[in-house]
Design a protein around this motif. Structure first.
Motif, PDB file in Angstrom:
ATOM      1  N   ASP A 288       0.902  -1.634  -0.055  1.00  0.00           N
ATOM      2  CA  ASP A 288       0.054  -0.009   0.103  1.00  0.00           C
ATOM      3  C   ASP A 288       1.822   0.851  -0.097  1.00  0.00           C
ATOM      4  O   ASP A 288       1.739   1.402   0.782  1.00  0.00           O
ATOM      5  N   GLN A 289       1.118   2.160  -1.304  1.00  0.00           N
ATOM      6  CA  GLN A 289       2.228   3.249  -1.130  1.00  0.00           C
ATOM      7  C   GLN A 289       1.517   3.973  -0.043  1.00  0.00           C
ATOM      8  O   GLN A 289       2.101   5.063  -0.329  1.00  0.00           O
ATOM      9  N   ILE A 290       0.432   3.921   0.209  1.00  0.00           N
ATOM     10  CA  ILE A 290       0.072   5.302   0.299  1.00  0.00           C
ATOM     11  C   ILE A 290      -0.255   5.448   2.223  1.00  0.00           C
ATOM     12  O   ILE A 290       0.841   5.649   3.473  1.00  0.00           O
ATOM     13  N   MET A 291      -0.510   3.784   2.674  1.00  0.00           N
ATOM     14  CA  MET A 291      -1.038   3.866   3.747  1.00  0.00           C
ATOM     15  C   MET A 291       0.129   3.267   4.583  1.00  0.00           C
ATOM     16  O   MET A 291      -0.048   3.136   6.049  1.00  0.00           O
ATOM     17  N   GLY A 292       1.018   2.229   4.056  1.00  0.00           N
ATOM     18  CA  GLY A 292       2.264   1.333   4.542  1.00  0.00           C
ATOM     19  C   GLY A 292       0.527  -0.310   4.330  1.00  0.00           C
ATOM     20  O   GLY A 292      -0.729  -0.586   4.389  1.00  0.00           O
ATOM     21  N   GLY A 293       1.796  -1.151   4.506  1.00  0.00           N
ATOM     22  CA  GLY A 293       1.214  -2.516   5.078  1.00  0.00           C
ATOM     23  C   GLY A 293       0.759  -2.917   3.295  1.00  0.00           C
ATOM     24  O   GLY A 293       1.285  -2.540   3.107  1.00  0.00           O
ATOM     25  N   TYR A 294      -0.256  -3.946   3.542  1.00  0.00           N
ATOM     26  CA  TYR A 294      -0.201  -4.629   1.860  1.00  0.00           C
ATOM     27  C   TYR A 294      -1.705  -4.736   1.740  1.00  0.00           C
ATOM     28  O   TYR A 294      -2.407  -4.484   2.526  1.00  0.00           O
ATOM     29  N   LEU A 295      -1.562  -4.171   0.439  1.00  0.00           N
ATOM     30  CA  LEU A 295      -3.570  -4.084  -0.044  1.00  0.00           C
ATOM     31  C   LEU A 295      -4.164  -5.463  -0.038  1.00  0.00           C
ATOM     32  O   LEU A 295      -5.799  -5.573   0.342  1.00  0.00           O
ATOM     33  N   LYS A 296      -3.771  -6.739   0.656  1.00  0.00           N
ATOM     34  CA  LYS A 296      -4.355  -7.653   0.426  1.00  0.00           C
ATOM     35  C   LYS A 296      -5.156  -7.408   2.245  1.00  0.00           C
ATOM     36  O   LYS A 296      -6.179  -8.526   2.307  1.00  0.00           O
ATOM     37  N   ASP A 297      -4.120  -6.908   2.509  1.00  0.00           N
ATOM     38  CA  ASP A 297      -5.342  -6.672   4.330  1.00  0.00           C
ATOM     39  C   ASP A 297      -6.325  -5.779   4.333  1.00  0.00           C
ATOM     40  O   ASP A 297      -6.936  -5.556   5.356  1.00  0.00           O
ATOM     41  N   ILE A 298      -6.266  -5.509   3.341  1.00  0.00           N
ATOM     42  CA  ILE A 298      -6.977  -4.208   2.827  1.00  0.00           C
ATOM     43  C   ILE A 298      -8.623  -4.766   2.955  1.00  0.00           C
ATOM     44  O   ILE A 298      -9.087  -5.902   2.384  1.00  0.00           O
ATOM     45  N   SER A 299      -9.487  -4.204   3.738  1.00  0.00           N
ATOM     46  CA  SER A 299     -10.599  -5.015   3.850  1.00  0.00           C
ATOM     47  C   SER A 299     -11.663  -4.446   2.736  1.00  0.00           C
ATOM     48  O   SER A 299     -11.569  -4.072   1.549  1.00  0.00           O
ATOM     49  N   SER A 300     -12.823  -5.660   2.628  1.00  0.00           N
ATOM     50  CA  SER A 300     -13.393  -6.084   1.122  1.00  0.00           C
ATOM     51  C   SER A 300     -14.434  -4.466   1.265  1.00  0.00           C
ATOM     52  O   SER A 300     -15.110  -4.532  -0.026  1.00  0.00           O
ATOM     53  N   SER A 301     -14.373  -4.220   2.597  1.00  0.00           N
ATOM     54  CA  SER A 301     -15.767  -3.149   1.972  1.00  0.00           C
ATOM     55  C   SER A 301     -15.417  -1.772   1.704  1.00  0.00           C
ATOM     56  O   SER A 301     -15.925  -0.323   2.207  1.00  0.00           O
ATOM     57  N   VAL A 302     -13.601  -2.143   2.059  1.00  0.00           N
ATOM     58  CA  VAL A 302     -12.765  -0.303   1.959  1.00  0.00           C
ATOM     59  C   VAL A 302     -12.768   0.075   0.955  1.00  0.00           C
ATOM     60  O   VAL A 302     -11.783  -1.147   0.073  1.00  0.00           O
ATOM     61  N   VAL A 303     -12.756   0.847  -0.234  1.00  0.00           N
ATOM     62  CA  VAL A 303     -12.641   0.939  -1.222  1.00  0.00           C
ATOM     63  C   VAL A 303     -11.022   1.258  -1.389  1.00  0.00           C
ATOM     64  O   VAL A 303     -10.198   2.082   0.141  1.00  0.00           O
ATOM     65  N   ILE A 304     -10.278   0.594  -2.252  1.00  0.00           N
ATOM     66  CA  ILE A 304      -8.635   1.292  -2.476  1.00  0.00           C
ATOM     67  C   ILE A 304      -8.361   2.015  -3.519  1.00  0.00           C
ATOM     68  O   ILE A 304      -8.898   2.255  -4.982  1.00  0.00           O
ATOM     69  N   GLY A 305      -7.661   2.982  -3.690  1.00  0.00           N
ATOM     70  CA  GLY A 305      -7.261   4.410  -4.053  1.00  0.00           C
ATOM     71  C   GLY A 305      -6.636   4.072  -5.414  1.00  0.00           C
ATOM     72  O   GLY A 305      -5.534   3.323  -5.035  1.00  0.00           O
ATOM     73  N   HIS A 306      -6.494   4.894  -6.022  1.00  0.00           N
ATOM     74  CA  HIS A 306      -5.587   5.098  -7.368  1.00  0.00           C
ATOM     75  C   HIS A 306      -4.090   5.329  -6.913  1.00  0.00           C
ATOM     76  O   HIS A 306      -3.193   4.122  -6.654  1.00  0.00           O
ATOM     77  N   ASP A 307      -3.945   5.909  -5.742  1.00  0.00           N
ATOM     78  CA  ASP A 307      -2.521   5.936  -5.177  1.00  0.00           C
ATOM     79  C   ASP A 307      -1.766   5.483  -4.491  1.00  0.00           C
ATOM     80  O   ASP A 307      -0.305   4.510  -3.802  1.00  0.00           O
ATOM     81  N   GLN A 308      -2.647   4.336  -3.752  1.00  0.00           N
ATOM     82  CA  GLN A 308      -2.490   3.114  -3.035  1.00  0.00           C
ATOM     83  C   GLN A 308      -2.305   2.761  -3.747  1.00  0.00           C
ATOM     84  O   GLN A 308      -1.064   1.424  -3.001  1.00  0.00           O
ATOM     85  N   LEU A 309      -2.264   1.900  -5.219  1.00  0.00           N
ATOM     86  CA  LEU A 309      -1.239   0.567  -5.912  1.00  0.00           C
ATOM     87  C   LEU A 309      -0.328   1.227  -6.451  1.00  0.00           C
ATOM     88  O   LEU A 309       0.264   0.667  -7.088  1.00  0.00           O
ATOM     89  N   PHE A 310      -0.719   2.620  -7.042  1.00  0.00           N
ATOM     90  CA  PHE A 310      -0.050   3.440  -7.835  1.00  0.00           C
ATOM     91  C   PHE A 310       0.614   4.311  -8.081  1.00  0.00           C
ATOM     92  O   PHE A 310       1.490   4.693  -8.647  1.00  0.00           O
ATOM     93  N   GLY A 311       0.882   4.742  -6.435  1.00  0.00           N
ATOM     94  CA  GLY A 311       1.522   5.594  -5.655  1.00  0.00           C
ATOM     95  C   GLY A 311       1.021   7.418  -5.644  1.00  0.00           C
ATOM     96  O   GLY A 311       0.935   7.706  -7.159  1.00  0.00           O
ATOM     97  N   ALA A 312       1.467   8.031  -5.322  1.00  0.00           N
ATOM     98  CA  ALA A 312       1.095   9.628  -5.854  1.00  0.00           C
ATOM     99  C   ALA A 312       2.540   9.882  -6.127  1.00  0.00           C
ATOM    100  O   ALA A 312       3.858   9.487  -6.949  1.00  0.00           O
ATOM    101  N   GLY A 313       2.375  10.922  -6.832  1.00  0.00           N
ATOM    102  CA  GLY A 313       2.798  11.581  -7.490  1.00  0.00           C
ATOM    103  C   GLY A 313       3.232  10.918  -9.220  1.00  0.00           C
ATOM    104  O   GLY A 313       3.041   9.739  -9.312  1.00  0.00           O
TER     105      GLY A 313
END
Length: 376
Positions: free
Chosen positions: A241-266
């Motif tokens: 997770d490029q913004i929050m740290g940790g891994y995207l796999k641990d994010i609940s299915s009820s939570v929306v994953i944003g562009h920057d979390q996958l592809f990074g800011a800037g």
């Protein structure tokens, strides 16, 4: 257009598939650094361009472009849909050299039209029963999907089989297929892993959902909970997770994953990898697809009937791929002439999967978010 004229090997290649198991090899590489400056409209504004009739980037075979507002169309402050320019070195991986920069235009014809297009296509030296393609991708700071959820999308990559007859950009004649496509989309459910499947023969299998309901025309998954068990040996992929740290796999299915979390800011670069393998015979549901993000497998399918038919049906091999594609983007009025861009760099095509991708990632403590962010 005599398509076989510019790739005469296609007629022979349709007979014999490659044998990737014999040797591991890189088939094609492109870092764009040594390419002459090029844009999709600097030599012609023709939509479909082919190397026997048009000026194209070196070692590429065809281009399909759609541009409303390039300098050649009377808009000096706008861009062609595809640029490979030394002046774009800030948009190259490493901040030097060149990359392929794809400009999307917010343009509406009053319906859900796919407007701008920037598909750069490479025909491969033979047909292969399996291929692995990787490239790095980055997005502009004003990329519409960063902060905005919508139904807009862009086709970014495809790999397929073409007979050499008809139009390589039009599957209506039955000369294309199978094909795999990867799309960008960020909607109300977050950033999506959108995959699309086209089979062969066209009658009954081009849109595979007619004969294989488990492979509909488009599939949309998230990059979090939907990736559980998709890593090698059924492990969970460790995509940061490029913004929050940790891994995207641990994010609940009820939570929306944003562009920057996958592809990074800037202007952050992300490595994408795609592996496709044909089914072993017509109707056999053992074809494969894998998708990797920064070396982590996030999708694995192993029962795809890419080619159906009878015992007499000829198998087709993968013999082309394309980066870029057409865009459905219309959040702003046409007169605003809004553009955003993504860049692709360091393309590698192989006839197998690199060995380092075949082992599951070891378990490790989830990292903190990055501290250094490059902003364009």
């Amino acid at each position: 257009m005599n398509y076989l004229k510019f790739m005469p090997w296609l007629a022979a290649a349709a007979i014999t598939l490659g044998s990737p198991s014999v040797s591991s090899e890189v088939i094609f590489e492109e870092d764009f650094d040594n390419q002459p400056d090029f844009t999709s409209t600097m030599h012609t504004t023709t939509q479909s361009q082919y190397k026997d009739a048009h000026v194209l980037p070196d070692n590429w075979d065809a281009l399909h472009q759609g541009t409303q507002w390039s300098p050649e169309k009377g808009y000096p402050d706008n861009h062609a849909s595809l640029e490979i320019l030394g002046s774009n070195s800030d948009k190259a991986r490493g901040g030097a050299g060149k990359s392929m920069v794809n400009w999307r235009e917010s343009y509406s014809m009053g319906w859900k039209n796919w407007a701008s297009d920037s598909q750069l296509l490479k025909l491969l030296p033979q047909q292969y029963d399996q291929l692995y393609v990787e490239f790095w991708i980055a997005f502009s700071s004003n990329w519409y999907g960063r902060q905005n959820a919508s139904g807009f999308s862009s086709k970014l990559f495809r790999v397929g089989s073409w007979t050499g007859q008809g139009d390589v950009f039009n599957g209506a004649g039955g000369e294309l297929g199978p094909i795999f496509l990867w799309d960008y989309k960020r909607d109300n459910y977050g950033i999506r892993n959108v995959t699309a499947y086209r089979g062969n023969p066209e009658e009954g299998n081009y849109f595979m959902n007619k004969s294989a309901p488990e492979f509909p025309r488009f599939v949309s998954k998230n990059f979090g909970s939907h990736t559980l068990g998709e890593g090698m040996d059924d492990t969970d992929p460790l995509v940061l997770d490029q913004i929050m740290g940790g891994y995207l796999k641990d994010i609940s299915s009820s939570v929306v994953i944003g562009h920057d979390q996958l592809f990074g800011a800037g202007q952050h670069w992300t490595k994408m990898g795609f592996y496709v393998k044909l089914n072993s015979a017509p109707n056999m549901a053992d074809g494969q697809l894998m998708i990797f993000v920064n070396g982590q497998r996030v999708l694995s399918l192993e029962a795809i009937p890419w080619i159906k038919g009878t015992e007499e049906t000829k198998m087709r091999g993968w013999n082309y791929f394309a980066i870029g594609g057409n865009d459905y983007l219309q959040p702003y009025p046409n007169e605003q002439r809004f553009e955003d861009w993504y860049a692709i760099d360091d393309v590698v095509v192989r006839n197998d999967i690199p060995s380092h991708l075949l082992s599951p990632s070891p378990s490790k403590e989830a990292p903190s978010p990055p501290t250094e962010i490059s902003v364009d």
